[in-house]
Design an enzyme around this catalytic site. Structure first.
Site, PDB file in Angstrom:
ATOM      1  N   THR A 126      42.468 -28.656 -14.616  1.00 38.69           N
ATOM      2  CA  THR A 126      41.248 -28.116 -15.223  1.00 38.69           C
ATOM      3  C   THR A 126      41.564 -26.850 -16.015  1.00 38.69           C
ATOM      4  O   THR A 126      42.496 -26.132 -15.690  1.00 38.69           O
ATOM      5  CB  THR A 126      40.265 -27.781 -14.085  1.00 38.69           C
ATOM      6  OG1 THR A 126      39.829 -28.992 -13.516  1.00 38.69           O
ATOM      7  CG2 THR A 126      39.070 -26.983 -14.557  1.00 38.69           C
ATOM      8  N   ARG A 141      31.570 -39.562  -9.367  1.00 39.58           N
ATOM      9  CA  ARG A 141      31.759 -38.303  -8.635  1.00 39.58           C
ATOM     10  C   ARG A 141      31.768 -37.127  -9.634  1.00 39.58           C
ATOM     11  O   ARG A 141      32.356 -37.186 -10.696  1.00 39.58           O
ATOM     12  CB  ARG A 141      33.087 -38.379  -7.894  1.00 39.58           C
ATOM     13  CG  ARG A 141      33.526 -37.093  -7.193  1.00 39.58           C
ATOM     14  CD  ARG A 141      34.478 -36.298  -8.050  1.00 39.58           C
ATOM     15  NE  ARG A 141      35.051 -35.166  -7.312  1.00 39.58           N
ATOM     16  CZ  ARG A 141      35.670 -34.146  -7.905  1.00 39.58           C
ATOM     17  NH1 ARG A 141      35.790 -34.120  -9.205  1.00 39.58           N
ATOM     18  NH2 ARG A 141      36.177 -33.174  -7.192  1.00 39.58           N
ATOM     19  N   GLY A 190      32.536 -32.946  -9.824  1.00 42.79           N
ATOM     20  CA  GLY A 190      33.176 -31.840  -9.089  1.00 42.79           C
ATOM     21  C   GLY A 190      32.455 -30.528  -9.295  1.00 42.79           C
ATOM     22  O   GLY A 190      31.276 -30.469  -9.667  1.00 42.79           O
ATOM     23  N   GLY A 215      37.345 -29.835  -5.911  1.00 50.77           N
ATOM     24  CA  GLY A 215      35.984 -29.461  -6.251  1.00 50.77           C
ATOM     25  C   GLY A 215      34.982 -29.488  -5.111  1.00 50.77           C
ATOM     26  O   GLY A 215      34.111 -28.616  -5.022  1.00 50.77           O
TER      27      GLY A 215
HETATM   28  N1  ASP Z   1      37.924 -28.726  -9.803  1.00 50.44           N
HETATM   29  C1  ASP Z   1      38.083 -29.965 -10.508  1.00 50.44           C
HETATM   30  C2  ASP Z   1      37.217 -31.015  -9.836  1.00 50.44           C
HETATM   31  O1  ASP Z   1      37.128 -31.047  -8.640  1.00 50.44           O
HETATM   32  C3  ASP Z   1      39.471 -30.454 -10.570  1.00 50.44           C
HETATM   33  C4  ASP Z   1      40.482 -29.486 -11.104  1.00 50.44           C
HETATM   34  O2  ASP Z   1      40.341 -28.289 -10.916  1.00 50.44           O
HETATM   35  O3  ASP Z   1      41.439 -29.940 -11.761  1.00 50.44           O
HETATM   36  O4  ASP Z   1      36.687 -31.844 -10.530  1.00 50.44           O
END
Ligand code: ASP
Length: 335
Positions: free
Chosen positions: A204, A232, A234, A257
């Site tokens: 992310t 889903r 996050g 997430g």
């Molecule tokens: N936080 C993001 C999620 O759960 C994933 C990530 O940080 O790469 O969708």
């Protein structure tokens, strides 16, 4: 004479110990970022992209643009790069799709915007900003969000645009692991609807900026987690979880997430500062420690109105970078 010497000494000490004031911070995800997993070429590519994003954001700030504009400029560069799990390069869902989430918050007036589960918006962060500035809503989902983005004149792409070999291979690997695990688990677990294997490489992207008027904005953009199912969503598009900004501090998170949502991670950091008078580093670290206790992992970036930062993570590494007031850029990825 003695007074003068003391005065000069104090001046020198102040100068030496003066805190560096940061104006922009970015992250490109936390996870298994280790020297062993990296080639010199890959390391350079990451460094270059993160530097490019930092420069783009800093240029906006230098030109007197708002913190939200700086956040957008920095994040667009990371979204357009296949190196990160946002925009092009986003991870795949279990069904082999790219489903993108993004959000932004402006601390000045606590306005915010987010999109979730979109497949055709080239730069989801731009759509989040459009929601914040040009709609009376905070979060738009899926087809509706795409329709809105189109009406806003944002670039719409064929979903194939987001495909990258890397992300596709990650999905195949995770699915393989899932299959192997399923062979070992009981019939009950096999049928248990919640069971699925996920990947803990978080790519992310996020940015927090502090503009010349002292206003903070924070933004986050992601493809979510590899092999995610059932639409889903996050923490990244959820204000207070993956992203938050007020007049004191801005935060953008990356990691597993579900835990960041349950910990209301970003808002908790701001609340610790607001109600408990904690400094940014303590507030950020305590929040991440709470997430770790719950079983979650990841990292975050935070920047306060005085230019102090915190960038804790409890994974092996996190892509991150800073620009100070005078334009000094630093990029790091390992522990
Ligand atoms: N936080 C993001 C999620 O759960 C994933 C990530 O940080 O790469 O969708």
């Amino acid at each position: 004479m003695r007074d003068l010497t003391a005065f000069i000494l104090i001046l020198i000490m102040n100068f030496t110990f003066a805190q560096k004031k940061y104006v922009l911070v970015i992250h490109g995800g936390a996870g298994s970022v280790t020297k062993e997993n990296m080639t010199p070429e890959k390391e350079n590519a990451y460094k270059e992209k993160l530097t490019e994003a930092l420069k783009a954001g800093y240029t906006e700030l230098q030109n007197g643009k708002t913190s939200a504009e700086a956040v957008q400029s920095a994040i667009v560069i990371l979204e357009d790069s296949p190196l990160f799990n946002a925009g092009k390069g986003a991870v795949f869902t279990n069904e082999g799709k790219n489903e993108l989430d993004a959000s932004i918050m402006s601390g000045k007036d606590k306005s915010a915007g987010a999109v979730a589960g979109v497949h055709t918006i080239k730069n989801p962060i731009k759509a989040a900003i459009a929601v914040m500035q040009n709609s009376e809503h905070v979060m738009l989902l899926g087809k509706g969000a795409e329709k809105f983005a189109k009406l806003q004149g944002l670039e719409i792409v064929n979903p194939k645009y987001f495909w990258t070999e890397n992300a596709w291979e990650s999905l195949q690997k995770v699915k393989q692991r899932e299959l192997e695990k399923q062979k070992k688990i009981s019939e009950h677990e096999k049928n248990y609807p919640d069971y699925f294997e996920i990947d803990h490489k978080f790519g992310t992207v996020g940015c927090v900026a502090l503009d010349q008027n002292g206003n903070i904005a924070a933004g986050t953009s992601t493809g979510g987690m590899t092999n995610k199912k059932w639409n889903r969503i996050g923490d990244a598009p959820i204000i207070g979880a993956g992203t938050y900004a007020d007049s004191e501090v801005g935060i953008s998170c990356t990691g597993w997430g579900e835990f960041f949502i349950r910990a209301t991670a970003a808002r908790t950091i701001a609340a610790k500062m607001e109600y408990q008078n904690k400094d940014i580093k303590t507030a950020a670290q305590e929040t991440l420690d709470e997430i770790e206790k719950m079983g979650g992992n990841g990292g975050l970036i935070a920047l306060d109105k005085n230019g102090n930062i915190a960038m804790p993570f409890n994974t092996q590494g996190m892509f991150r970078g800073t620009v100070s007031e005078n334009g000094e850029i630093e990029v790091e990825m390992y522990k």
